[in-house]
Design an enzyme around this catalytic site. Sequence first.
Site, PDB file in Angstrom:
ATOM      1  N   SER A  23       0.836  -1.214   0.000  1.00 40.78           N
ATOM      2  CA  SER A  23       0.000   0.000   0.000  1.00 40.78           C
ATOM      3  C   SER A  23       0.867   1.257   0.000  1.00 40.78           C
ATOM      4  O   SER A  23       0.595   2.217  -0.733  1.00 40.78           O
ATOM      5  CB  SER A  23      -0.892   0.020   1.241  1.00 40.78           C
ATOM      6  OG  SER A  23      -1.813  -1.035   1.193  1.00 40.78           O
ATOM      7  N   SER A 170     -13.100   1.090   2.848  1.00 38.14           N
ATOM      8  CA  SER A 170     -12.075   0.731   1.864  1.00 38.14           C
ATOM      9  C   SER A 170     -11.086   1.870   1.703  1.00 38.14           C
ATOM     10  O   SER A 170     -11.452   2.985   1.331  1.00 38.14           O
ATOM     11  CB  SER A 170     -12.742   0.436   0.519  1.00 38.14           C
ATOM     12  OG  SER A 170     -11.793   0.556  -0.527  1.00 38.14           O
ATOM     13  N   ASP A 323      -6.542  -8.381   4.542  1.00 39.58           N
ATOM     14  CA  ASP A 323      -5.725  -9.220   3.661  1.00 39.58           C
ATOM     15  C   ASP A 323      -5.145 -10.436   4.383  1.00 39.58           C
ATOM     16  O   ASP A 323      -4.556 -11.315   3.746  1.00 39.58           O
ATOM     17  CB  ASP A 323      -4.582  -8.384   3.062  1.00 39.58           C
ATOM     18  CG  ASP A 323      -5.111  -7.325   2.100  1.00 39.58           C
ATOM     19  OD1 ASP A 323      -6.208  -7.510   1.539  1.00 39.58           O
ATOM     20  OD2 ASP A 323      -4.426  -6.295   1.915  1.00 39.58           O
TER      21      ASP A 323
END
Length: 437
Positions: A23, A170, A323
């Site tokens: 990220s 999100s 994740d």
Amino acid sequence: MTSTSLSGGGSLRGCVRVPGDKSISHRSLLFGAIAEGETTIEGLLPAEDPLSTAACLRSMGVAISPIEAGSTVRVQGVGLDGLQEPGAILDCGNSGTTMRLMLGLLAGRDGRHFVLDGDGSLRQRPMARVAKPLAQLGADISGREGGNKAPLAIRGRALHGGCITTAVASAQVKSALLLAGLGASAPVTVIEPALSRDHSERMLRAFGADLSSDPAADGGPRVVVRPGAVLKGQTVVVPGDISSAAFWLVAGLLVPGARVTIENVGLNPTRTGILDVLKQMQAPVQVLNQRDVAGEPVGDLEVQSADLQAFSIRGELIPRLVDEIPILAVAALKASGTSVIADAAELRVKETDRLAVMARQLKAMGAEVEETADGLIIPGQQQLKGAEVDSETDHRVAMSLAVAALVAEGETRINRADAAAVSYPSFWDDLARLQRG
Ligand code: S3P
């Protein structure tokens, strides 16, 4: 497509340094590209996903030095409005982060036209969650299924401000809106149902954006970006990815006699849900050398094999470990008691439907796993059997199945194991090294 065979019953010992956070890597490239001046990135993840972001930026005229393991990457920023109209489609590969953040970045590039596409998996992923709120700011995005699926076309337009409440927690949606807000005509406010990872907020602020956030605001976590500030190139130091460290944490707990140290792991509290769950499982995880590196908390993690208790996870914890659910499913198989994962329907729209794929592949190894609409129910103390399994092209499934194989009886063949390269290209080498001890 390669397959890999692994046998259960071996050991796992040593020290590993996981590659850079995915990220943070995407964001450092994107923000560097739209800043003024040079951005220097240390520890950028040299994996397929960030390479997709870099390739898209290069086709819009951004000079980025070669991305290789251990290299310092230099991005020559072109300024917020300096991205050129590309002569071909922008290929986002397998990367949802690339596609969603690009939508936010490009929607406001007035007068330019862009087409975003990706691989078979990315073409199936929902993009209306970004395109629709961007449309509320004046964006013009079209695509298959009413603008929900790639290929997507963006006609760049001047955007206005607004207050958007997102339907899902999100970070990709939030970050797309913040990027759009940088160049809008008035502030953009984003309100989330629960706090998602906040790397964009931290890094945009470090680049000079006028941004404020209140994670505890009434009505939900809130971020406001005010347009007008000029972003300035920075030095970014990317910590190791806790989502990659998660495979070694669980392997170190499950493999009898194992002892593993994972160095330089990003410990941003919006990402450390897995550590909370491992605590719930009474796992002996030690956090050492805690420090702050370029605005992100970092530490080393030490773990050794142990008996584990079942866990139950739901609600606001889910975005903090979204994740890590595939690898937590593997941990659950070995715990005492039945583990429950709920409120995790988001997993159905990741690189694959991770609830269905993990249930299917673990069942192929003889496991009992119950799939629910929004989670999994997994009885513990199960003995897995070596089998032929398949990543189904999903990087995190490939690595989760590798850990399952380490505690299975006999040999497991993992098909399409090369999917791991999406986020962790050196995974199989690191595994072989830890197995040698
Ligand atoms: C990411 C956010 C999460 C995560 C993905 C990376 C990001 O996705 O699953 O791997 O970099 O913003 P969502 O925003 O869809 O939850």
